[in-house]
Motif scaffolding. Sequence first.
Motif, mmCIF file in Angstrom:
data_model
loop_
_atom_site.group_PDB
_atom_site.id
_atom_site.type_symbol
_atom_site.label_atom_id
_atom_site.label_comp_id
_atom_site.label_asym_id
_atom_site.label_seq_id
_atom_site.Cartn_x
_atom_site.Cartn_y
_atom_site.Cartn_z
ATOM 1 N N UNK A 165 0.816 -1.221 0.000
ATOM 2 C CA UNK A 165 0.000 0.000 0.000
ATOM 3 C C UNK A 165 0.847 1.268 0.000
ATOM 4 N N UNK A 168 3.320 1.675 -1.811
ATOM 5 C CA UNK A 168 3.743 1.906 -3.202
ATOM 6 C C UNK A 168 2.554 2.000 -4.164
ATOM 7 N N UNK A 169 1.477 1.306 -3.823
ATOM 8 C CA UNK A 169 0.282 1.313 -4.680
ATOM 9 C C UNK A 169 -0.932 1.578 -3.808
ATOM 10 N N UNK A 170 -1.156 2.848 -3.550
ATOM 11 C CA UNK A 170 -2.171 3.222 -2.582
ATOM 12 C C UNK A 170 -3.598 2.988 -3.033
ATOM 13 N N UNK A 171 -3.784 2.831 -4.336
ATOM 14 C CA UNK A 171 -5.141 2.618 -4.840
ATOM 15 C C UNK A 171 -5.359 1.203 -5.340
ATOM 16 N N UNK A 172 -4.461 0.310 -5.005
ATOM 17 C CA UNK A 172 -4.631 -1.088 -5.433
ATOM 18 C C UNK A 172 -5.962 -1.609 -4.887
ATOM 19 N N UNK A 173 -6.651 -2.415 -5.683
ATOM 20 C CA UNK A 173 -7.915 -2.975 -5.199
ATOM 21 C C UNK A 173 -7.607 -4.104 -4.212
ATOM 22 N N UNK A 174 -8.545 -4.263 -3.319
ATOM 23 C CA UNK A 174 -8.469 -5.347 -2.355
ATOM 24 C C UNK A 174 -8.236 -6.674 -3.088
#
Lengths: 155, 155
Positions: free
Chosen positions: B15, B17-23
């Motif tokens: 998170x 590095x990729x704060x909008x990654x989907x669950x």
Amino acid sequence: MTQLDATDIKILNVLQEEGRITNKALSEKLGLSTTPIFERMKRLEKDGVIAKYVALLNHKKIDRKLTVFVSISLKNHTRSYLEKFIEEMNQFKEVQEVYHIAGDFDYMLKIVTRDIETYQKFILANLSVNSNIAHVKSQFVLSRDKYTTAYKLDS
Amino acid sequence: MTQLDATDIKILNVLQEEGRITNKALSEKLGLSTTPIFERMKRLEKDGVIAKYVALLNHKKIDRKLTVFVSISLKNHTRSYLEKFIEEMNQFKEVQEVYHIAGDFDYMLKIVTRDIETYQKFILANLSVNSNIAHVKSQFVLSRDKYTTAYKLDS
DNA sequence: CCTGAAACTTTGGGTCA
DNA sequence: TGACCCAAAGTTTCAGG
């Protein structure tokens, strides 16, 4: 450079504070439907205006209590030595930021570690062995009294 | 402090590095179903381990070309004066970071503006008028050679 | 951990100036 | 033409079992 209009700026100001806001909520906040917001977000990402989305952690809750600003001057300033220095700093996870600065020193680093012992170990193991470093000055952070990653843009 | 297990740490590292990654994508990356990831994320947010999610912008693409580290020493160091100083700095959008530091100076600020003229105007209008400031030293950033907001955690 | 209803994202087609 | 709205299809979320 991409020209940003008032709606882009509103989107960016919101996303800089609420990086995981849903497209729907953002659309409602700005009084538009989801389509234009969706397309603008994609464009801003594609153009690199939005570099990335990240989660910011509370450093105190993950055992990273010490922040130190370290000023460094180098002996050899030829391009290849500067590049080598930067490359090296990029490998250390404790070194979160590196700035080339004008003035007495050449670089300023922001280093974050668990505590002062870990910090000292890091310096001894990684900076003290670097034969191109002439001077090191450590400025210890007592408290962080403001911190934001946002650039507040005005239309 | 919340105790973090190996899965929490993996989630936090992603998170950051990729704060909008989907669950869903995060779950697949970690080889778990969405339910435990969902619950852990909510817990980490609720406990304040995750402070917030933000979009990071490319400062060059939004006309913020100058970063300056400003060291400041104050005349009066009583508590109420320190608090007043911090409160004031918190109002300036150009001042992104404020650190209370040990050493020659009292505070270090990170200031970001469009260019050097804007910077000078800001200093003249906002710092030069502060009668509690004894000394100001500006260190101009020539280039930012590393920048990350992530604390790389190891399990 | 699985499931599915509710919520959100994404896309294609259509409207307005 | 460009910016937007609407609605349907495709995904994801998230609470219950």
